[in-house]
Structure formats: structure tokens, C-alpha cells
Design an enzyme around this catalytic site. Sequence first.
Site, PDB file in Angstrom:
ATOM      1  N   HIS A   1      -3.865   3.583  -1.807  1.00 57.60           N
ATOM      2  CA  HIS A   1      -3.756   2.346  -2.643  1.00 57.60           C
ATOM      3  C   HIS A   1      -3.499   1.264  -1.735  1.00 57.60           C
ATOM      4  O   HIS A   1      -2.760   1.493  -0.601  1.00 57.60           O
ATOM      5  CB  HIS A   1      -2.791   2.517  -3.838  1.00 57.60           C
ATOM      6  CG  HIS A   1      -2.396   1.110  -4.324  1.00 57.60           C
ATOM      7  ND1 HIS A   1      -3.248   0.133  -4.591  1.00 57.60           N
ATOM      8  CD2 HIS A   1      -1.133   0.576  -4.352  1.00 57.60           C
ATOM      9  CE1 HIS A   1      -2.466  -0.988  -4.984  1.00 57.60           C
ATOM     10  NE2 HIS A   1      -1.364  -0.624  -4.809  1.00 57.60           N
TER      11      HIS A   1
ATOM     12  N   GLU B   1       5.331   2.936  -6.744  1.00 55.50           N
ATOM     13  CA  GLU B   1       3.959   3.145  -7.521  1.00 55.50           C
ATOM     14  C   GLU B   1       3.858   4.885  -7.665  1.00 55.50           C
ATOM     15  O   GLU B   1       2.552   5.400  -7.987  1.00 55.50           O
ATOM     16  CB  GLU B   1       2.517   2.708  -6.890  1.00 55.50           C
ATOM     17  CG  GLU B   1       2.570   1.068  -6.585  1.00 55.50           C
ATOM     18  CD  GLU B   1       2.658   0.372  -7.888  1.00 55.50           C
ATOM     19  OE1 GLU B   1       2.699   1.207  -9.034  1.00 55.50           O
ATOM     20  OE2 GLU B   1       2.330  -0.691  -7.761  1.00 55.50           O
TER      21      GLU B   1
ATOM     22  N   THR C   1       7.730   5.235  -2.964  1.00 60.27           N
ATOM     23  CA  THR C   1       7.028   4.198  -3.471  1.00 60.27           C
ATOM     24  C   THR C   1       7.283   3.773  -4.794  1.00 60.27           C
ATOM     25  O   THR C   1       7.396   4.818  -5.565  1.00 60.27           O
ATOM     26  CB  THR C   1       5.499   4.145  -2.931  1.00 60.27           C
ATOM     27  OG1 THR C   1       4.822   3.028  -3.613  1.00 60.27           O
ATOM     28  CG2 THR C   1       4.773   5.640  -3.472  1.00 60.27           C
TER      29      THR C   1
ATOM     30  N   GLY D   1       0.801  -1.276  -0.072  1.00 61.04           N
ATOM     31  CA  GLY D   1      -0.176   0.063  -0.068  1.00 61.04           C
ATOM     32  C   GLY D   1       0.848   1.142   0.106  1.00 61.04           C
ATOM     33  O   GLY D   1       2.021   1.253   0.398  1.00 61.04           O
TER      34      GLY D   1
END
Length: 211
Positions: free
Chosen positions: A94, A75, A73, A29
Site C-alpha cells: 500500500h 492499516e 501500521t 505506505g
Amino acid sequence: MDKIKSLSEEIAYFMCRLYKYGLTTTSGGNISARYGDKVLITPSATDKARMTADQIGVLDMDCNIIGKTFKPTIESRMHVEIYKRRPDVQAVVHAHPVYASAFAASKRPISIKYLAEALVVLGEIAYAPYACQGTEQLAQIVGDAAENADCIVMQNHGIIALGNNLLQAFDRLEVLENAAKTTFICQGVLASDSIELSDKQTQELKDKFLS
């Protein structure tokens, strides 16, 4: 600087809350928030249960680090792409909640018609096809999906929720997980007796709360 500090504290708080409520794993996450042309975002490879504000970093809209050095991260590009596509979005959460992620590994959709709250809070859910995590391909796929939805189920990956602020994004993710649990139960052990909202009831909710 006070606003950046405040947002960093809020991001760290919601990340710890995600872990505390079992909505993600220690390593899974990520969360971000927009501040003007900057994106505050969680770092990589950090214990989500003990995240602190000083661990949150800042990126520009090209994913370049601003200020202190940190490892963003993987992402990050996905978050930034959403902000580029959706000027109204101020926060992205997320995570990998178990029930919603199970639907991400299934061809069956999560129903938003068993509970009125799900339809009103979530709106229509988007489903993004699989792409390897951390890639530009994934960022583009999710960006496409985010153009018309505030909640995205990522195939064989997890969930993304968008919001005007961190609380709204977190709320949407939590409600989506509850909708996934409800769908699992109603279409499983209660399959023969489950009742979805009718088309008329669905339209009534959309007209009252979503128009």
C-alpha cells in the site's frame, strides 16, 4: 524462523525501494506478507527510507501481536482482511504514488488500455469508496474490493496492490503508477490523438495472458 527473517528482510527492502523510487512518502505506505497463519507487517511512524528487517513485526489473523512488541501500521486490519478474503494472496503493498493518487482524488478512472503491459499485469482495477484511514470500515470496504481485483484505487487515499509474492505486488503497484501517468498524458496534452487498445485487441490479451 529463517523464513520469517527472510520475509522481514524482503519487506524492509521493498519499503525502502518504494521510497527511493518516489512511490510513497517518509511516513506513508505499508507492506505485509503472509506466512501461514501469521502476517509480517511494517511498523507505524518509522522512516520508510531506512527501514530494516528488525523493525518488521508479526501479527496473527486477529491483529494480535506475536513475539516482540512493536507498533503496527494503522492499516493492519486492512491487510489482514485482504488475506482473509483472498487465500491466494501472499503479499500486500500500500502506497501513495503521486499520479495514481491523483486519480484516487478524481472521478476519472486509470486506463489499462493504452499499454498492453498494464492490462496484462494489472487486470481490472477496483475502485474503493472513501473511509477514514485505519478504521474497520476501511478494512471491510477494501476487503470487498479485493475479492475481484489485484489492484485497488482507494478514494482520496492511495493505492493497494496484491500479489503471490512481494515482487509481484510491488510490480503491480509500479505498473499501476505508470498506467496513471500514461492516462494523465494521453487524456491531457495528447487527448485528441491518444489511442486505446480496441475491444478485439483487449480480448486477445485477456485470452492469451489472463484466462
